[in-house]
Design a protein around this motif. Sequence first.
Motif, PDB file in Angstrom:
ATOM      1  N   GLN A 112      91.896  21.231  33.961  1.00  0.00           N
ATOM      2  CA  GLN A 112      90.844  21.521  34.929  1.00  0.00           C
ATOM      3  C   GLN A 112      91.376  21.275  36.337  1.00  0.00           C
ATOM      4  N   ILE A 113      91.309  22.309  37.177  1.00  0.00           N
ATOM      5  CA  ILE A 113      91.862  22.244  38.526  1.00  0.00           C
ATOM      6  C   ILE A 113      90.720  22.157  39.539  1.00  0.00           C
ATOM      7  N   GLN A 114      90.855  21.236  40.480  1.00  0.00           N
ATOM      8  CA  GLN A 114      89.877  21.079  41.552  1.00  0.00           C
ATOM      9  C   GLN A 114      90.622  20.968  42.869  1.00  0.00           C
ATOM     10  N   GLU A 115      90.449  22.001  43.725  1.00  0.00           N
ATOM     11  CA  GLU A 115      91.125  22.034  45.028  1.00  0.00           C
ATOM     12  C   GLU A 115      92.632  21.812  44.890  1.00  0.00           C
ATOM     13  N   GLY A 116      93.223  22.463  43.897  1.00  0.00           N
ATOM     14  CA  GLY A 116      94.665  22.409  43.704  1.00  0.00           C
ATOM     15  C   GLY A 116      95.172  21.205  42.947  1.00  0.00           C
ATOM     16  N   ARG A 117      94.300  20.290  42.573  1.00  0.00           N
ATOM     17  CA  ARG A 117      94.719  19.082  41.858  1.00  0.00           C
ATOM     18  C   ARG A 117      94.380  19.200  40.379  1.00  0.00           C
ATOM     19  N   ALA A 118      95.289  18.720  39.536  1.00  0.00           N
ATOM     20  CA  ALA A 118      95.066  18.739  38.086  1.00  0.00           C
ATOM     21  C   ALA A 118      94.221  17.543  37.690  1.00  0.00           C
ATOM     22  N   GLY A 119      93.333  17.779  36.742  1.00  0.00           N
ATOM     23  CA  GLY A 119      92.495  16.686  36.278  1.00  0.00           C
ATOM     24  C   GLY A 119      91.764  17.056  35.006  1.00  0.00           C
ATOM     25  N   VAL A 120      90.673  16.359  34.760  1.00  0.00           N
ATOM     26  CA  VAL A 120      89.902  16.547  33.533  1.00  0.00           C
ATOM     27  C   VAL A 120      88.415  16.563  33.875  1.00  0.00           C
ATOM     28  N   ARG A 121      87.644  17.136  32.982  1.00  0.00           N
ATOM     29  CA  ARG A 121      86.193  16.998  33.042  1.00  0.00           C
ATOM     30  C   ARG A 121      85.773  16.046  31.944  1.00  0.00           C
ATOM     31  N   VAL A 122      84.887  15.138  32.295  1.00  0.00           N
ATOM     32  CA  VAL A 122      84.500  14.046  31.405  1.00  0.00           C
ATOM     33  C   VAL A 122      83.280  14.465  30.601  1.00  0.00           C
ATOM     34  N   LEU A 123      83.450  14.567  29.286  1.00  0.00           N
ATOM     35  CA  LEU A 123      82.376  14.956  28.367  1.00  0.00           C
ATOM     36  C   LEU A 123      81.964  13.726  27.571  1.00  0.00           C
ATOM     37  N   GLN A 128      69.294  26.704  31.929  1.00  0.00           N
ATOM     38  CA  GLN A 128      67.948  26.155  31.938  1.00  0.00           C
ATOM     39  C   GLN A 128      67.997  24.693  32.401  1.00  0.00           C
ATOM     40  N   PRO A 129      67.223  24.317  33.431  1.00  0.00           N
ATOM     41  CA  PRO A 129      67.157  22.901  33.811  1.00  0.00           C
ATOM     42  C   PRO A 129      66.522  22.075  32.689  1.00  0.00           C
ATOM     43  N   VAL A 130      67.121  20.938  32.395  1.00  0.00           N
ATOM     44  CA  VAL A 130      66.627  20.071  31.321  1.00  0.00           C
ATOM     45  C   VAL A 130      66.692  18.620  31.769  1.00  0.00           C
ATOM     46  N   THR A 131      65.932  17.793  31.076  1.00  0.00           N
ATOM     47  CA  THR A 131      66.034  16.344  31.199  1.00  0.00           C
ATOM     48  C   THR A 131      66.199  15.779  29.794  1.00  0.00           C
ATOM     49  N   ALA A 132      66.741  14.576  29.714  1.00  0.00           N
ATOM     50  CA  ALA A 132      66.939  13.933  28.414  1.00  0.00           C
ATOM     51  C   ALA A 132      66.882  12.428  28.590  1.00  0.00           C
ATOM     52  N   SER A 133      66.192  11.760  27.667  1.00  0.00           N
ATOM     53  CA  SER A 133      66.108  10.300  27.664  1.00  0.00           C
ATOM     54  C   SER A 133      66.915   9.774  26.491  1.00  0.00           C
ATOM     55  N   GLY A 134      67.677   8.725  26.730  1.00  0.00           N
ATOM     56  CA  GLY A 134      68.496   8.138  25.678  1.00  0.00           C
ATOM     57  C   GLY A 134      69.540   7.216  26.265  1.00  0.00           C
ATOM     58  N   ARG A 135      70.718   7.265  25.682  1.00  0.00           N
ATOM     59  CA  ARG A 135      71.806   6.419  26.183  1.00  0.00           C
ATOM     60  C   ARG A 135      73.142   7.089  25.897  1.00  0.00           C
ATOM     61  N   TYR A 136      74.117   6.780  26.741  1.00  0.00           N
ATOM     62  CA  TYR A 136      75.464   7.300  26.544  1.00  0.00           C
ATOM     63  C   TYR A 136      76.152   6.573  25.400  1.00  0.00           C
ATOM     64  N   ASP A 137      77.123   7.258  24.808  1.00  0.00           N
ATOM     65  CA  ASP A 137      78.034   6.652  23.832  1.00  0.00           C
ATOM     66  C   ASP A 137      79.382   6.490  24.527  1.00  0.00           C
ATOM     67  N   PRO A 138      79.593   5.349  25.226  1.00  0.00           N
ATOM     68  CA  PRO A 138      80.797   5.208  26.049  1.00  0.00           C
ATOM     69  C   PRO A 138      82.086   5.059  25.254  1.00  0.00           C
ATOM     70  N   ASP A 139      81.983   4.780  23.957  1.00  0.00           N
ATOM     71  CA  ASP A 139      83.185   4.538  23.152  1.00  0.00           C
ATOM     72  C   ASP A 139      83.784   5.813  22.572  1.00  0.00           C
ATOM     73  N   HIS A 140      83.087   6.933  22.702  1.00  0.00           N
ATOM     74  CA  HIS A 140      83.572   8.186  22.108  1.00  0.00           C
ATOM     75  C   HIS A 140      83.443   9.323  23.119  1.00  0.00           C
ATOM     76  N   GLN A 141      84.298   9.306  24.127  1.00  0.00           N
ATOM     77  CA  GLN A 141      84.246  10.316  25.177  1.00  0.00           C
ATOM     78  C   GLN A 141      85.416  11.302  25.035  1.00  0.00           C
ATOM     79  N   PHE A 142      85.214  12.482  25.584  1.00  0.00           N
ATOM     80  CA  PHE A 142      86.232  13.527  25.562  1.00  0.00           C
ATOM     81  C   PHE A 142      86.644  13.841  27.000  1.00  0.00           C
ATOM     82  N   LEU A 143      87.913  14.138  27.173  1.00  0.00           N
ATOM     83  CA  LEU A 143      88.439  14.559  28.462  1.00  0.00           C
ATOM     84  C   LEU A 143      88.925  15.995  28.322  1.00  0.00           C
ATOM     85  N   LEU A 144      88.257  16.896  29.020  1.00  0.00           N
ATOM     86  CA  LEU A 144      88.593  18.320  28.951  1.00  0.00           C
ATOM     87  C   LEU A 144      89.786  18.586  29.852  1.00  0.00           C
ATOM     88  N   ASP A 145      90.909  18.914  29.244  1.00  0.00           N
ATOM     89  CA  ASP A 145      92.183  19.065  29.960  1.00  0.00           C
ATOM     90  C   ASP A 145      92.248  20.401  30.709  1.00  0.00           C
TER      91      ASP A 145
END
Length: 243
Positions: free
Chosen positions: A92-103, A73-90
């Motif tokens: 995750q492959i993109q075009e053969g390269r290892a990396g993370v998705r930033v949550l 479902q398309p959604v919108t949200a108003s607020g602010r990010y919490d930059p001090d408490h982020q998660f990195l989803l381990d």
Amino acid sequence: MREYSPVMNLRRFRFAPRPLATLATVVAVLAFAGLGQWQLGRGAEKRLLAAEFGADGQPIALPNDSRALPRYQPVTASGRYDPDHQFLLDNQIQEGRAGVRVLTPFLLDGGGRVIVDRGWLPFGATRADLPDTTVDADPRMVAGKLDELPRAGIYLPAPPGSGWPKLMSFPTIEELAAALDARLHSRVILLDPAVPDGYVREWKLPGTAVVRHLSYAIQWFAFAATAFAIWIAVSFRRRGEEE
């Protein structure tokens, strides 16, 4: 010279299925056919998800109970990010390269929090060299589609990394909420590629493609037909052959 006759040759055989072979064939045919039907069902489900994934409906503003909204479902949200408490989803492959998705947690103006998936980033020179995910905490509006957190086919729980940002391998929403000591919406927002403060966002429908499910179904039905054909072939015996 005596002329060869297929009819006379067939008369040398009789159709006498063996009980054990018949039972094994029935079990095999039913199992293969059931797996084929299951793959067809999975393909139908994937077609429905693909239609929902590609639909561009009217965005709904959060906060809202995301469990009551359809996936993608398309959604919108108003607020602010919490930059001090982020998660990195381990893992995750993109075009053969290892990396993370930033949550990144997003604090909603109307109350509550939702995780925003800001996209993919590669590791640095080593896995210990985590990417820079800096984002400010200024008020803003984000937009995207609701989705589930990705799940691994085979998942072995692993303790999250220490400190922030926290490197985690296929966490659940409940695990993210426990790490934040706060309640979270049951789904995450896949940040729209047109919205700033994101990374690589080539969102695709997860899992097996519809055509792959169809090819698997054809294979299972072919196995069922082969098992039946083998049973027919081995059920003919020469006349006079003992049971």
